[in-house]
Design a protein around this motif. Structure first.
Motif: not given
Length: 883
Positions: A42-51
């Motif tokens: 899983y990846e959100s916003f280039a690793g900006n969080g668990v989102l």
């Protein structure tokens, strides 16, 4: 303490190279390993969080006993970005975290069976065969996206690549499926995955019961927000500002000021929270006065929306999510006019599901009225718009979208769910590689062709290497607006062994001794997939035809036909020497070896086809040779040549005192023509005045072309010398640049022609110079179909040309004068031009283009019925044209 001595530059360079090589080898090692069938990345916003949507799917899978065998890998940019979640799952045996860009990241990206992203993986990512890529995106767009944005194609280059690679695209509504994916990102016809329209999983997280609501409020208090019992929560959730998603503007100070002013005008039972976009969160953290207002990035937006009483939005897609709560929305847009101007919106202000205001007092008044039932309550004043927008944009946000998405993607279910392929409208799909996009004849021919293709019957994709170079960017901007552009971003990551094989392939061709053909073919097939994902086309074209890398790459795509362009006498080009070096020898050897894989070898005139068919003995099937003449953009030529008023320059302008003051005159011109047109006109006149200073009674000969051996400008200068001695009221203008510039300059000086021969160099607008000249002269030893002859004909110039082998395909019958390739013969032709004896007639560009574009369709193998009668070759969804 011993001071640290920096390493020498050479050593640092070697160190960087070794490190980079090691990274490539690591990635390729894991790409060759079997997929981990139970791993989900899983990846959100280039690793900006668990989102966002990936988080909702992750938690849904964890809670579902049917998927207890799955292992979950989260990508984070730093520990702080996901601190709370990392602590939550620190001891979970099936959850782990990897640092974005680390060796562990690239291993997981290469081996995980399932890939889930709400934005994009980096440019060097290429999906492996067998991987399942789910792109969830991060919201329904209010702001224009993709090709709908200014410079949309080039700016969205990595987004387009990721979307084409996906197996599943999640859509919260038909609008998102149709407007964003199929239209804005132009996935119609070429996307081979499926679009899942079952609501947004992340919205499920805002459907809270009483106990969940209390936990969220406690989490907000624990983050430092002084939230009191019973306070009404007003969430201000603005979008990011700036021209680029990856380079947002820092407007945190302005946001802080707005929050303070709004807070001061609200009663004590209201609290204002600020939730900024992921891209702006770092800026907001730097503002100390936002600490008791700023919602931490690690608390998901949708969780906060679940406890929000009033949403204050601007252009953020957050409001689409909030619709499912049925609670009031107010749009605070003090910069609406500017924002619409540079970005654009899909909904007009009067269509929004809430009032639109631009001043804080007005905003505060409406916030207080929200939920009151008074006439100013947004739920009263905008009830009809609210219901309409909710039904259109959030029809399935019912709190169960995650379950449905998991059923489809991980459970393989289809019945009863909205899962479908992208639309196919029946047009045949053409992919065309344009070359390097530098200003030259091939680029001009390609852009002209794209303007002349019938886009109602053909879906065209243009492929080229992305560059920030101003010249290349300007040419890319001239591509027809209906063309889907896919600029190549990123590159191959071959191992050391593969790199050697690749280089030998490109220099020696498919028959290079000891070449690992299966290995290097697999390398190029991976690169094709990295560039185009699972996109499919009917016709694939290498329009450049000069670079072995691209001719090999384009053969990896499956299509009904593959065609490669031959713009010149390619054997002569291969043997051409400049300063004792054959620049094209090795590269064209590689290109020639690919001809066996192409269905059509397309020369740019019939005469040139006969030359190439005779000389290219590498071609095992002479029937592959065909031809299609280049098209012409006569409107652009005449506009650039003659400017705004369509006439020639007025030499007496400076003697007249303008009646209208200059600033007023410029403003009036700008209103009538636009600033771009005014600037182009100024440049046109400046070009003419600089290159061709006024010379009454002087006859101007002109030529345009690269200063390289095959053009034989030296012969032209010597021929002109003979004519100039007899007719001193003559001059020769040579437009172009190249390796022989100094040599030609010396020749002109040596012959005493310093004032009579003008080497003008490269010009962005050669047509203005052509229009002010009297005769076009070409002195080439060999050519393909020189575009400049067509350009001269459009502008009505008489043409004198040497008798190169393909000249019969360059000049219409009974037009112009063809002479032997000698100084004496060329001088004789120029004398006849002075005497008015060069045959000339009006050039019908429209009829010519119609013939040339039909030659193009036939040359690439389009069924005759498709372009002769204008009937679609395939019905909607028919894939029979792709082998």
């Amino acid at each position: 303490m011993t001071p640290k001595i920096p390493a020498p530059k050479g050593l640092r360079r070697v160190s960087r190279k070794l490190r980079k090589t090691g990274q490539f080898e690591w990635r390729l090692f894991w790409r060759a390993r079997p997929l981990e069938e139970t791993h989900v990345l899983y990846e959100s916003f280039a690793g900006n969080g668990v989102l966002c949507n990936p988080e909702a799917i992750f938690r849904g899978l964890l809670e579902d006993s049917r998927y207890a065998h799955l292992h979950h890998i989260w990508v984070i940019s730093d520990d702080e970005a996901a601190g709370a979640t990392m602590r939550e799952f620190a001891r979970h045996p099936r959850v782990r975290f990897v640092q974005q860009g680390s060796p562990s990241y690239h291993r997981a990206l290469a081996t995980a069976k399932y890939l889930v992203n709400n934005a994009t993986f980096p440019p060097d990512f290429g999906k492996r065969e067998g991987q399942v890529y789910v792109n969830t995106w991060h919201g329904t767009p209010l702001k224009t996206m993709g090709y709908d944005e200014p410079e949309g194609g080039p700016n969205a280059r990595n987004v387009i690549r990721n979307l084409l690679s996906a197996d599943y695209l999640l859509a919260s509504s038909p609008f998102m499926a149709e407007q964003m994916y199929e239209s804005s990102y132009r996935l119609t016809n070429v996307f081979s995955g499926e679009i899942v329209t079952e609501g947004a999983p992340r919205v499920d997280r805002q459907h809270l019961d009483a106990s969940e609501r209390l936990r969220v409020l406690a989490r907000l208090r624990a983050s430092g927000i002084p939230l009191e019992q019973g306070q009404k929560i007003v969430l201000y959730a603005p979008t990011w500002r700036g021209q680029s998603f990856h380079s947002p503007s820092n407007d945190a100070a302005a946001l802080g000021q707005r929050v303070r002013r709004l807070r001061a005008q609200l009663p004590p039972d209201h609290i204002v929270l600020l939730k900024v976009h992921q891209q702006a969160y770092g800026f907001a953290l730097e503002q100390p006065d936002l600490r008791d207002t700023l919602v931490p990035n690690e608390i998901p937006t949708n969780v906060v929306l679940g406890v929000t009483d009033v949403l204050v939005n601007d252009y953020s897609s957050v409001f689409f999510d909030f619709l499912s709560t049925g609670r009031p929305i107010i749009f605070f847009t003090p910069d609406l006019r500017d924002y619409e101007g540079y970005r654009g919106l899909y909904l007009a202000p009067d269509e929004l599901p809430g009032p639109v205001v631009s001043r804080i007092p007005e905003l505060a008044r409406l916030v207080v009225a929200a939920g009151s039932g008074d006439p100013e309550d947004p739920l009263v004043s905008h009830r009809e718009a609210y219901d309409t927008v909710r039904g259109r944009f959030a029809p399935k946000d019912d709190g169960h979208a995650t379950e449905r998405v998991i059923d489809i993607i991980f459970g393989g279910k289809r019945r009863g769910y909205d899962v479908r392929p992208a639309r196919h409208d029946g047009r045949r799909r053409i992919l065309i590689y344009l070359g390097g996009m530098r200003s030259n004849g091939i680029t001009t021919s390609a852009i002209n062709l794209l303007n002349n293709i019938d886009h109602d019957r053909f879906d065209v994709t243009a492929f080229y290497t992305y560059s920030r170079n101003a010249d290349q960017a300007r040419n890319a901007a001239a591509i027809h607006p209906r063309v889907r552009v896919i600029p190549r971003v990123g590159g191959m990551t071959p191992s050391k062994r593969h790199k050697r094989d690749r280089n030998r392939l490109l220099e020696l061709g498919m028959n290079a001794p000891g070449l690992d053909v299966p290995g290097v073919t697999a390398l190029f097939r991976d690169e094709w997939r990295r560039c185009f994902g699972e996109a499919s086309f009917d016709h694939i074209i290498d329009f450049s035809g000069y670079a072995a890398f691209w001719s090999f790459l384009l053969l990896q795509g499956e299509a009904a036909s593959h065609s490669i362009w031959l713009h010149n006498d390619l054997k002569a080009d291969q043997e051409r020497e400049v300063d004792g070096r054959r620049a094209h020898e090795a590269n064209l050897r590689g290109v020639f070896s690919t001809y066996a894989g192409y269905d059509h070898l397309v020369s740019v005139s019939k005469a040139l086809m006969e030359i190439n068919a005779r000389k290219l003995t590498e071609v095992d099937d002479p029937e592959k040779h065909t031809y299609a003449r280049n098209t012409i953009n006569d409107r652009r030529i005449t506009t650039m040549a003659h400017g705004l008023d369509g006439g020639s320059r007025d030499r007496d302008d400076s003697a007249t005192i303008p009646v209208t003051p200059l600033p007023t005159a410029v403003a009036e011109l700008a209103r009538s023509y636009g600033l771009d047109a005014i600037e182009a006109e100024v440049q046109r006149r400046r070009t003419v005045d600089t290159v061709l200073p006024e010379a009454p009674g002087v006859t101007t000969f002109v030529t345009v072309g690269r200063l390289s051996p095959e053009k034989n400008h030296a012969r032209l200068i010597r021929a002109f010398d003979a004519v100039h001695q007899e007719h001193p009221a003559t001059r020769l203008v040579i437009v172009g640049s190249g390796p022989l510039q100094e040599e030609l300059q010396s020749l002109a000086l040596g012959l005493g022609l310093a004032r009579a021969v003008i080497l003008a160099g490269h010009q962005n607008n050669p047509f203005a110079i052509l229009a002010e000249s009297d005769c076009f002269v070409l002195s080439s030893d060999y050519e393909g179909q020189p575009m400049v002859i067509l350009e001269a004909l459009v502008l009505g110039l008489p043409v004198v040309s040497t008798d190169f082998a393909s000249v019969g395909g360059a000049l219409p019958e009974n037009v112009g004068l063809v002479v032997d390739r000698s100084v004496e013969a060329l001088a004789g032709g120029m004398r006849r031009a002075l005497a008015g004896e060069v045959p000339k007639r009006a050039f019908d560009a429209t009829a010519y283009n119609q013939e040339a574009v039909e030659e193009f369709y036939r040359a690439i193998g389009v069924p005759a019925a498709h372009f002769d009668r204008g009937e679609p070759a395939t019905s909607s969804g028919d894939q029979s044209a792709t082998r």
